[in-house]
Design a protein around this motif. Structure first.
Motif, PDB file in Angstrom:
ATOM      1  N   GLN A  91      -2.122  -1.259  15.813  1.00 44.93           N
ATOM      2  CA  GLN A  91      -2.345  -2.599  15.288  1.00 44.93           C
ATOM      3  C   GLN A  91      -2.468  -3.606  16.438  1.00 44.93           C
ATOM      4  O   GLN A  91      -1.564  -3.731  17.261  1.00 44.93           O
ATOM      5  CB  GLN A  91      -1.182  -3.006  14.374  1.00 44.93           C
TER       6      GLN A  91
ATOM      7  N   LYS B  59       0.121   3.582   7.375  1.00 46.65           N
ATOM      8  CA  LYS B  59       0.174   4.025   8.771  1.00 46.65           C
ATOM      9  C   LYS B  59       1.398   3.465   9.476  1.00 46.65           C
ATOM     10  O   LYS B  59       2.050   4.161  10.269  1.00 46.65           O
ATOM     11  CB  LYS B  59      -1.097   3.616   9.510  1.00 46.65           C
TER      12      LYS B  59
ATOM     13  N   THR C 160     -12.260  -3.969  -0.796  1.00 45.62           N
ATOM     14  CA  THR C 160     -12.183  -3.426   0.557  1.00 45.62           C
ATOM     15  C   THR C 160     -10.961  -3.880   1.341  1.00 45.62           C
ATOM     16  O   THR C 160     -10.251  -3.069   1.910  1.00 45.62           O
ATOM     17  CB  THR C 160     -13.471  -3.742   1.333  1.00 45.62           C
ATOM     18  N   PRO C 161     -10.652  -5.201   1.379  1.00 41.98           N
ATOM     19  CA  PRO C 161      -9.450  -5.627   2.112  1.00 41.98           C
ATOM     20  C   PRO C 161      -8.183  -5.004   1.567  1.00 41.98           C
ATOM     21  O   PRO C 161      -7.273  -4.669   2.319  1.00 41.98           O
ATOM     22  CB  PRO C 161      -9.457  -7.152   1.925  1.00 41.98           C
ATOM     23  N   SER C 162      -8.114  -4.825   0.251  1.00 41.99           N
ATOM     24  CA  SER C 162      -6.931  -4.233  -0.357  1.00 41.99           C
ATOM     25  C   SER C 162      -6.758  -2.793   0.112  1.00 41.99           C
ATOM     26  O   SER C 162      -5.658  -2.362   0.422  1.00 41.99           O
ATOM     27  CB  SER C 162      -7.060  -4.283  -1.882  1.00 41.99           C
ATOM     28  N   THR C 163      -7.850  -2.043   0.163  1.00 37.70           N
ATOM     29  CA  THR C 163      -7.797  -0.660   0.638  1.00 37.70           C
ATOM     30  C   THR C 163      -7.390  -0.609   2.101  1.00 37.70           C
ATOM     31  O   THR C 163      -6.549   0.216   2.500  1.00 37.70           O
ATOM     32  CB  THR C 163      -9.175   0.010   0.461  1.00 37.70           C
ATOM     33  N   ARG C 164      -7.957  -1.488   2.900  1.00 42.70           N
ATOM     34  CA  ARG C 164      -7.625  -1.545   4.322  1.00 42.70           C
ATOM     35  C   ARG C 164      -6.146  -1.889   4.515  1.00 42.70           C
ATOM     36  O   ARG C 164      -5.465  -1.315   5.353  1.00 42.70           O
ATOM     37  CB  ARG C 164      -8.508  -2.571   5.020  1.00 42.70           C
ATOM     38  N   SER C 165      -5.676  -2.831   3.714  1.00 40.13           N
ATOM     39  CA  SER C 165      -4.281  -3.254   3.812  1.00 40.13           C
ATOM     40  C   SER C 165      -3.340  -2.111   3.434  1.00 40.13           C
ATOM     41  O   SER C 165      -2.312  -1.889   4.086  1.00 40.13           O
ATOM     42  CB  SER C 165      -4.036  -4.452   2.895  1.00 40.13           C
ATOM     43  N   THR C 166      -3.702  -1.367   2.396  1.00 38.48           N
ATOM     44  CA  THR C 166      -2.874  -0.242   1.970  1.00 38.48           C
ATOM     45  C   THR C 166      -2.815   0.831   3.048  1.00 38.48           C
ATOM     46  O   THR C 166      -1.746   1.381   3.338  1.00 38.48           O
ATOM     47  CB  THR C 166      -3.434   0.361   0.668  1.00 38.48           C
ATOM     48  N   ARG C 167      -3.942   1.103   3.659  1.00 42.39           N
ATOM     49  CA  ARG C 167      -3.981   2.113   4.726  1.00 42.39           C
ATOM     50  C   ARG C 167      -3.161   1.676   5.929  1.00 42.39           C
ATOM     51  O   ARG C 167      -2.440   2.478   6.533  1.00 42.39           O
ATOM     52  CB  ARG C 167      -5.429   2.374   5.141  1.00 42.39           C
ATOM     53  N   ALA C 168      -3.271   0.391   6.267  1.00 39.26           N
ATOM     54  CA  ALA C 168      -2.493  -0.126   7.398  1.00 39.26           C
ATOM     55  C   ALA C 168      -0.998  -0.037   7.103  1.00 39.26           C
ATOM     56  O   ALA C 168      -0.208   0.345   7.976  1.00 39.26           O
ATOM     57  CB  ALA C 168      -2.890  -1.571   7.676  1.00 39.26           C
TER      58      ALA C 168
END
Length: 222
Positions: free
Chosen positions: A48, A20, A9-17
């Motif tokens: 952010q 963006k 989950t953190p990896s996916t969130r980081s990629t999306r951030a």
């Protein structure tokens, strides 16, 4: 399984951030210029809360810009690679076909981006920015398909004169980059209807091919 999901989950969130931030930076730089956009502005516009969000993903402004350029170069490569392979398989390469293989992949990428888009105006600024100019050029020239194209390029009279060949390459590059930026700006401002975007991009591609063929043919006579 739950542990794996928690890790992912953190990896996916980081990629999306990260994505963006790149999209936001491209838009702001295209609309306001590099000098008028701060790292803090990019983070705020991307929603952010952490003021150091951009620095977390990109250590410097130039690293952020280079990441944006590389993303687009990779997308253009996906169009040019099969075109270069087809050109090589044809056995005989005309000047117009070679120039089309230089220009059409970029045009197809602009069409894929849709309207509004910001890449054209972003690239037009990056290509004249002293700290980025060489990276912009190499990001495209170093791709496998472009190296393949260089081997397929029809002989030119100006090849005997490296200075003239470099000048021709610069004129070609600026024509493609800045005319694309002009069309993108017209689409963004509504001077050309979004419904006509694909047709307008393809027309620009045809015009650029004809113009650069004429330029290269004229230089053959020098």
């Amino acid at each position: 399984m739950k542990a794996s999901a928690a890790i992912a989950t953190p990896s996916t969130r980081s990629t999306r951030a990260r994505d963006k931030l790149m999209h936001t930076a491209e838009r702001l730089y295209a609309e306001h210029g590099f000098a008028n956009v701060s790292i803090r502005m990019i983070g705020e516009a991307a929603g952010q809360r952490n003021k150091s969000a951009v620095q977390y993903h990109f250590s410097t402004r130039d690293e952020l810009i280079q990441a944006i350029l590389t993303r687009h170069a990779d997308a253009i490569e996906r169009h040019r690679a099969p075109m270069a392979a087809d050109l090589e398989a044809s056995g005989e390469v005309s000047l117009r076909d070679w120039i089309a293989c230089v220009i059409v992949p970029s045009i197809e990428h602009h069409i894929e981006l849709g309207t509004p888009s910001w890449y054209g105006r972003f690239l037009a600024q990056a290509v004249v920015e002293p700290s980025l100019r060489e990276y912009v050029i190499q990001a495209h020239l170093r791709t496998p398909s472009f190296r393949r194209l260089e081997q397929l390029r029809p002989p030119r009279g100006q090849d005997r004169d490296p200075e003239l060949a470099a000048r021709n390459a610069a004129m070609t590059r600026l024509l493609i980059v800045h005319m694309s930026a002009e069309l993108e700006a017209d689409l963004a401002a509504g001077r050309i209807a979004a419904a006509d975007a694909e047709q307008s991009w393809r027309r620009l591609g045809d015009t650029l091919i004809t113009a650069i063929c004429g330029l290269s043919s004229a230089l053959l006579e020098t």
